[in-house]
Design a protein around this motif. Structure first.
Motif, PDB file in Angstrom:
ATOM      1  N   ASN A  41       0.818  -1.277  -0.036  1.00 20.38           N
ATOM      2  CA  ASN A  41      -0.007  -0.096   0.201  1.00 20.38           C
ATOM      3  C   ASN A  41       0.796   1.177   0.147  1.00 20.38           C
ATOM      4  OD1 ASN A  41      -2.418  -1.250  -0.147  1.00 20.38           O
ATOM      5  ND2 ASN A  41      -2.959  -0.934   1.966  1.00 20.38           N
ATOM      6  N   ARG A  58      -5.208   2.409  -4.701  1.00 23.01           N
ATOM      7  CA  ARG A  58      -5.666   2.306  -3.372  1.00 23.01           C
ATOM      8  C   ARG A  58      -7.068   2.417  -3.157  1.00 23.01           C
ATOM      9  NH1 ARG A  58      -2.687   5.349   0.985  1.00 23.01           N
ATOM     10  NH2 ARG A  58      -1.084   4.018   0.113  1.00 23.01           N
ATOM     11  N   LYS A  95      -9.578  -0.112  -4.846  1.00 20.43           N
ATOM     12  CA  LYS A  95      -9.483  -1.509  -3.950  1.00 20.43           C
ATOM     13  C   LYS A  95     -10.292  -1.200  -2.695  1.00 20.43           C
ATOM     14  CE  LYS A  95      -5.420  -3.141  -6.069  1.00 20.43           C
ATOM     15  NZ  LYS A  95      -3.986  -3.571  -5.609  1.00 20.43           N
ATOM     16  N   THR A  96     -10.149   0.149  -1.967  1.00 18.99           N
ATOM     17  CA  THR A  96     -11.158   0.067  -0.863  1.00 18.99           C
ATOM     18  C   THR A  96     -12.467   0.315  -1.216  1.00 18.99           C
ATOM     19  OG1 THR A  96     -10.444   2.313  -0.764  1.00 18.99           O
ATOM     20  CG2 THR A  96      -9.142   1.226   0.447  1.00 18.99           C
ATOM     21  N   ALA A 103     -13.604  -3.279  -1.842  1.00 14.84           N
ATOM     22  CA  ALA A 103     -13.679  -4.067  -0.540  1.00 14.84           C
ATOM     23  C   ALA A 103     -14.786  -3.596   0.155  1.00 14.84           C
ATOM     24  CB  ALA A 103     -12.359  -4.122   0.122  1.00 14.84           C
ATOM     25  N   SER A 121     -14.478   2.042   4.902  1.00  8.43           N
ATOM     26  CA  SER A 121     -13.248   1.217   3.943  1.00  8.43           C
ATOM     27  C   SER A 121     -12.140   1.870   3.717  1.00  8.43           C
ATOM     28  CB  SER A 121     -13.819   0.636   2.787  1.00  8.43           C
ATOM     29  OG  SER A 121     -14.375   1.647   1.696  1.00  8.43           O
ATOM     30  N   GLY A 157      -8.398   0.695   4.826  1.00  7.59           N
ATOM     31  CA  GLY A 157      -7.182   0.793   3.849  1.00  7.59           C
ATOM     32  C   GLY A 157      -6.130   1.436   4.494  1.00  7.59           C
ATOM     33  N   TYR A 195      -4.622  -0.700   7.298  1.00  6.14           N
ATOM     34  CA  TYR A 195      -4.409  -2.113   7.167  1.00  6.14           C
ATOM     35  C   TYR A 195      -3.123  -2.519   7.349  1.00  6.14           C
ATOM     36  CZ  TYR A 195      -4.606  -6.795   4.663  1.00  6.14           C
ATOM     37  OH  TYR A 195      -4.572  -7.755   4.167  1.00  6.14           O
ATOM     38  N   TYR A 198     -10.089  -6.921   0.439  1.00  7.12           N
ATOM     39  CA  TYR A 198      -8.938  -5.919   0.472  1.00  7.12           C
ATOM     40  C   TYR A 198      -7.737  -6.673   0.302  1.00  7.12           C
ATOM     41  CZ  TYR A 198      -6.384  -1.725   1.236  1.00  7.12           C
ATOM     42  OH  TYR A 198      -5.478  -0.695   1.047  1.00  7.12           O
ATOM     43  N   ASN A 234      -4.676  -7.050  -2.667  1.00  6.51           N
ATOM     44  CA  ASN A 234      -3.479  -6.450  -2.537  1.00  6.51           C
ATOM     45  C   ASN A 234      -2.518  -7.429  -2.442  1.00  6.51           C
ATOM     46  OD1 ASN A 234      -3.693  -3.302  -2.018  1.00  6.51           O
ATOM     47  ND2 ASN A 234      -5.314  -3.901  -0.909  1.00  6.51           N
TER      48      ASN A 234
END
Length: 155
Positions: A3, A11, A14-15, A18, A78, A82, A85, A150, A154
């Motif tokens: 990340n 990013r 993806k967040t 998820a 989310s 992220g 994470y 997530y 990743n």
């Protein structure tokens, strides 16, 4: 690619993906609750609707609390996940998601539920710890799926 070195656009999507997956899991559990008649006196969306109506001085459509929850889960919560994470304990997305869910449940029980008139961990609903346990399962459904998706995106 970690990340830390990921482009921000990467990013973000993806967040969001998820978060949408976690929100779908949460929504399915809420629909199950409604369909089975489980805990009929525990209606957090209705309590939020009532609170919003009192705050605005106007009637609030019943879709608004659900929409706020959907948008919050798909974006803000989310994005925070992220961002945190790498710092969350655990080696897998599922474990990180579960820990995040327990943290979120604690905040919801100590801050959000009292704000919407349900008392700490919704104990003022009057049916013991069942609303608290159901809200924990709601948040774990959301956050575990959030973490799994997530983490997979990743890897």
């Amino acid at each position: 690619m970690s990340n830390r070195h990921m482009p921000s656009g990467d990013r973000i999507w993806k967040t969001i993906v998820a978060g949408l997956c976690g929100t779908i899991a949460h929504s399915l559990l809420m629909n199950f609750k409604s369909w089975t008649g489980l805990l009929p006196s525990f209606q957090p969306y209705e309590s939020l609707q009532t609170t919003l109506s009192h705050l605005t001085g106007r009637a609030v459509h019943p879709v608004l609390p659900w929409l706020l929850s959907f948008l919050n889960g798909s974006t803000i919560i989310s994005f925070v996940f992220g961002h945190l994470y790498r710092r969350l304990p655990g080696k897998t997305g599922a474990i990180k998601g579960m820990i995040y869910g327990v943290l979120g449940w604690t905040v919801m029980g100590l801050v959000f539920f009292p704000l919407i008139g349900l008392g700490f961990f919704a104990l003022e609903v009057g049916v013991g710890i069942s609303p608290a346990l159901f809200s924990l399962s709601m948040l774990l459904a959301y956050s575990t799926i959030l973490g799994i998706v997530y983490g997979a995106l990743n890897s």
